[in-house]
Design a protein around this motif. Structure first.
Motif, short mmCIF file in Angstrom:
data_model
loop_
_atom_site.label_atom_id
_atom_site.label_comp_id
_atom_site.label_asym_id
_atom_site.label_seq_id
_atom_site.Cartn_x
_atom_site.Cartn_y
_atom_site.Cartn_z
N ILE A 12 -5.34 1.40 9.52
CA ILE A 12 -4.22 2.33 9.80
C ILE A 12 -3.81 2.98 8.49
N SER A 13 -3.84 4.31 8.46
CA SER A 13 -3.39 5.03 7.27
C SER A 13 -2.76 6.33 7.73
N ASN A 118 7.23 5.34 11.02
CA ASN A 118 6.60 4.02 11.03
C ASN A 118 6.79 3.33 12.38
N VAL A 137 -3.53 -2.08 6.89
CA VAL A 137 -2.63 -0.93 6.73
C VAL A 137 -2.76 -0.40 5.29
N HIS A 138 -2.77 0.94 5.17
CA HIS A 138 -2.99 1.54 3.85
C HIS A 138 -1.84 2.40 3.37
N LEU A 142 3.14 3.84 4.69
CA LEU A 142 3.27 2.91 5.82
C LEU A 142 3.72 1.50 5.42
N LEU A 145 5.26 -0.67 8.19
CA LEU A 145 4.54 -0.80 9.46
C LEU A 145 4.29 -2.26 9.85
N GLY A 146 3.99 -3.10 8.88
CA GLY A 146 3.74 -4.53 9.18
C GLY A 146 4.95 -5.16 9.85
N ILE A 158 -2.47 -9.38 9.25
CA ILE A 158 -2.25 -7.97 8.85
C ILE A 158 -2.26 -7.89 7.34
N PHE A 160 -2.14 -5.30 3.72
CA PHE A 160 -1.65 -4.02 3.22
C PHE A 160 -2.33 -3.73 1.89
N TYR A 188 3.38 -8.90 5.77
CA TYR A 188 1.91 -8.92 5.74
C TYR A 188 1.41 -10.31 5.35
#
Ligand SMILES: O=P(O)(O)OC[C@H]1O[C@H](O[C@H]2O[C@H](CO)[C@@H](O)[C@H](O)[C@H]2O)[C@H](O)[C@@H](O)[C@@H]1O
Ligand SMILES: O=c1ccn([C@@H]2O[C@H](COP(=O)(O)OP(=O)(O)O)[C@@H](O)[C@H]2O)c(=O)[nH]1
Length: 475
Positions: A12-13, A118, A137-138, A142, A145-146, A158, A160, A188
């Motif tokens: 996810i980015s 987000n 996740v990048h 974001l 987002l976690g 998850i 990051f 994360y």
């Protein structure tokens, strides 16, 4: 041998590398280039913003399959893009994380838009996540987002990864609500940075501002949460880049530049048009070189490729104007009827053209004021002729400088250091160029994008990171 992972990988980015329309090749930056390579190896999909704007957010996902990668993208509202991407990501976090608190803007509406987008990402993607999936996740767009996924019950592993520097605590504390942002990272399981320097800044922040504890083995504890943080330097897709460099298109781009150089030596710079890349300081350093070495004028020229980036953000409009003006001024000051000192090009090029241009250039001048990594430096090394390689002049403040120690490392704020390095590079004997290049190409080849993603994914899967890295190095 390619590994056959049991788990799917969900990447996810903000930006998802879609097929680029004709003529726009190249403006997408290092993250997109690196991740499309990663996703060819694993099952799963790549989720993010389509780049399109709509009147009202619908949450509709557009699935596409392109060159072995499945992408799943959503459209955002105009206000989302303004507050989240142009606002909090690129007017607040980007300057702050690149140590430019003078350019950082703190506006509550940006923060609200950032959280909202987000949430929208989380709300849309979480139904697609299956229990065994690894979620990666990048980047700074974001960070929350976690936490948002956890709130929706996502119990998966998850990770990051931050592609830009983590700033020193004394700078980060200028951000209103910095604790809230940093505490989000504790949702994360694994956090990755490009270098030890950014990692240490993060650890220092955790201890000073969050009252946390950082163990020497990488575990970070804050309250009842523990997360593992480490440095995973990204590399280029060496195999793909070498193929591009060997192509007919690259050969003809190389020939085209050599022919137009007409016996002069070429200094190349390739950067998104971004103030963090130190382009103004670079031009001034090159100007100093021309001033101090009048006898060498006419023997060299600087080719600066700088595709425009983030054009809706006013600091980017300003840097563009500054560079238009400065390149014009330097050219006006030094040009002769048959020689122009700077060729300043605001166009993006595809990989094959770039590979050819790198090969035709005697020197790469890559002098960001701060850069998470800088993949261009590695691409330049990968494109060289082993028997007659060029010289890499690299900012000591790029993440890449920690790996490419045989470059000529310079302080990008110093005109004198830039000027001296150009002179040294022009005079460098072939044996020294070969020795330095051999040491750098070894790193670029072995610590490539496959090595990077296998080490990170191993950490995310709770496996042995060093074994994953050496498996790549061995084959
Ligand atoms: O998506 P954009 O706003 O157009 O910007 C392009 C990318 O810029 C940044 O790249 C960073 O990632 C590279 C790969 O790890 C690294 O080498 C470089 O030093 C960084 O600046 C940004 O972090 C990405 O999210 C953007 O996509
Ligand atoms: O005209 C261009 C300019 C840049 N790039 C690519 O964009 C990436 C830039 O990545 P880097 O890490 O150097 O910086 P970023 O732009 O991500 O901050 C590199 O792979 C470049 O080859 C490109 O394809 N065409």
């Amino acid at each position: 041998m390619e590994r056959d992972p049991v788990s799917r990988l969900i990447v996810i980015s903000n930006r998802v590398a879609a097929p680029q329309p004709e003529g726009e090749g190249g403006a997408q930056g290092g993250l997109a280039v690196a991740l499309s390579a990663a996703l060819r190896e694993y099952r799963g999909f790549w989720f993010g913003w389509s780049g399109n704007r709509i009147e009202e957010f619908t949450g509709k996902i557009d699935f596409q399959r392109h060159e072995g990668v499945t992408s799943a993208t959503i459209d955002l509202e105009e206000q989302d893009v303004e507050e989240y991407y142009n606002g909090y990501a690129n007017r607040t976090l980007w300057p702050l994380f690149h140590y430019r608190i003078d350019l950082a803007e703190y506006d509550r509406s940006f923060g609200a838009g950032y959280e909202r987008v987000n949430e929208r990402f989380a709300e849309t993607v979480y139904p697609l996540i299956e229990p065994e999936d690894l979620v990666w996740v990048h980047d700074y767009h974001l960070i929350p987002l976690g936490r948002q996924l956890r709130q929706r019950g996502v119990a998966n592993r998850i990770g990051f990864f931050l592609h830009i520097p983590w700033p020193p605590a004394r700078l980060l504390t200028t951000l209103p609500d910095h604790e809230h942002l940093a505490l989000s990272l504790l949702a994360y399981d694994v956090i990755g940075f490009h270098t030890r320097e950014w990692l240490e800044s993060f650890q220092n922040y955790v201890e000073r501002e969050l009252g946390g504890r950082c163990d020497p083995d990488g575990w970070i504890h804050v309250g009842d949460r523990s997360v593992h943080a480490a440095a995973y330097p990204i590399g280029i897709d060496y195999r793909e880049f070498s193929e591009a460099a060997a192509s007919e298109a690259a050969r003809s781009a190389c020939e085209r530049l050599r022919k137009s150089a007409d016996g002069r030596r070429t200094i190349i710079g390739v950067d998104r048009l971004d103030y963090s890349k130190g382009l103004e300081e670079r031009f001034l350093g090159y100007r100093r070189f021309l001033e101090e070495n009048a006898e060498r004028r006419g023997e060299v020229f600087l080719l600066q490729i700088a595709p425009p980036s983030r054009g809706e953000v006013h600091t980017y409009e300003t840097i563009r104007e500054t560079l238009d003006e400065l390149s014009g001024r330097i050219n006006g000051e030094f040009a002769e009827v048959d020689w122009v000192p700077i060729r300043y090009v605001n166009q993006g090029y595809g990989r094959e053209d770039l590979a050819g241009f790198y090969r035709a250039s005697n020197i790469a001048l890559i002098t960001p004021l701060r850069d998470g990594m800088n993949l261009v430096a590695k691409e330049y090394v990968a494109a060289q002729d082993p028997d007659d390689p060029g010289v890499l002049i690299l900012s000591r403040f790029a993440g890449a400088a920690l790996q490419l120690k045989d470059a000529l490392l310079v302080n990008p704020y110093s005109k004198e250091e830039i000027s001296d390095a150009i002179r040294q590079a022009l005079a460098m004997p072939r044996e020294e160029r070969v020795r330095r290049w051999r040491s750098m190409i070894e790193t670029v080849r072995s610590e490539d994008v496959v090595w990077w993603r296998r080490r990170f994914v191993a950490a995310l899967a709770g496996e042995d990171v060093e074994a994953a890295g050496s498996a790549r190095a061995a084959g």
